[in-house]
Design a protein around this motif. Structure first.
Motif: not given
Length: 163
Positions: A46-47, A59-61, A52-53, A112-115
């Motif tokens: 999980t860590f 993170p999406y399931p 990675l995001v 800035e990047e927008w997610r």
């Protein structure tokens, strides 16, 4: 994740990978989480998966509305590394997929990047921008224009995009 643990000749635990897509520093991090910090494999995976995001995101399931199993988490971590590795191999062969992968929007004021995790129409906006530049000669522009104007398509006002 193609990772296993064994004991080295000096008696220390070792974590190894049999897949070249998994970077050695991730294997070392997994090893340290498991054996230095005494973390269960599920918590360690999980860590690593959260690393990675982008910061501030989860993170999406793998499956919506279903609790993830350890195997689900490991599959997603492995899939991420295999995907990155495959993209790098393709790039070395001259195939650049960066124009076709998700690229976050850039705020015009802060640059800035927008997610937005709920931004499922991002790819359609990218396609529309590409089309407006005339990059696709075989596309039925009239049909695509009709889609952009259709309020039920989700590509107009409510998403911030206007054709």
């Amino acid at each position: 994740m193609a990772v296993c643990s064994h004991v080295a000749s000096d008696g220390t635990s070792m974590t190894t990978s049999h897949n070249p897509a998994v970077p050695p520093d991730v294997i070392l991090e997994l090893h340290n989480l498991r054996y230095t910090h005494c973390m269960r494999l599920e918590n360690a995976s999980t860590f690593i998966r959260r690393s990675l995001v982008p910061d501030g995101y989860e993170p999406y399931p793998l499956k919506r509305d279903t609790p993830e199993t350890l195997l689900d988490k490991l599959r997603l971590v492995m899939a991420t590394f295999v995907c990155h590795h495959s993209n790098q191999e393709l790039l070395q062969q001259g195939v650049d997929l960066t124009k076709h992968l998700y690229v976050p929007e850039v705020d015009p004021h802060t640059e800035e990047e927008w997610r937005d995790q709920g931004d499922h129409n991002h790819i359609f906006r990218r396609i529309a921008q590409h089309i407006h530049c005339g990059d696709h000669v075989n596309l039925n522009y009239e049909a695509f224009d009709n889609l952009l104007k259709d309020r039920n398509a989700g590509l107009t006002h409510s998403t911030g995009w206007q054709a």
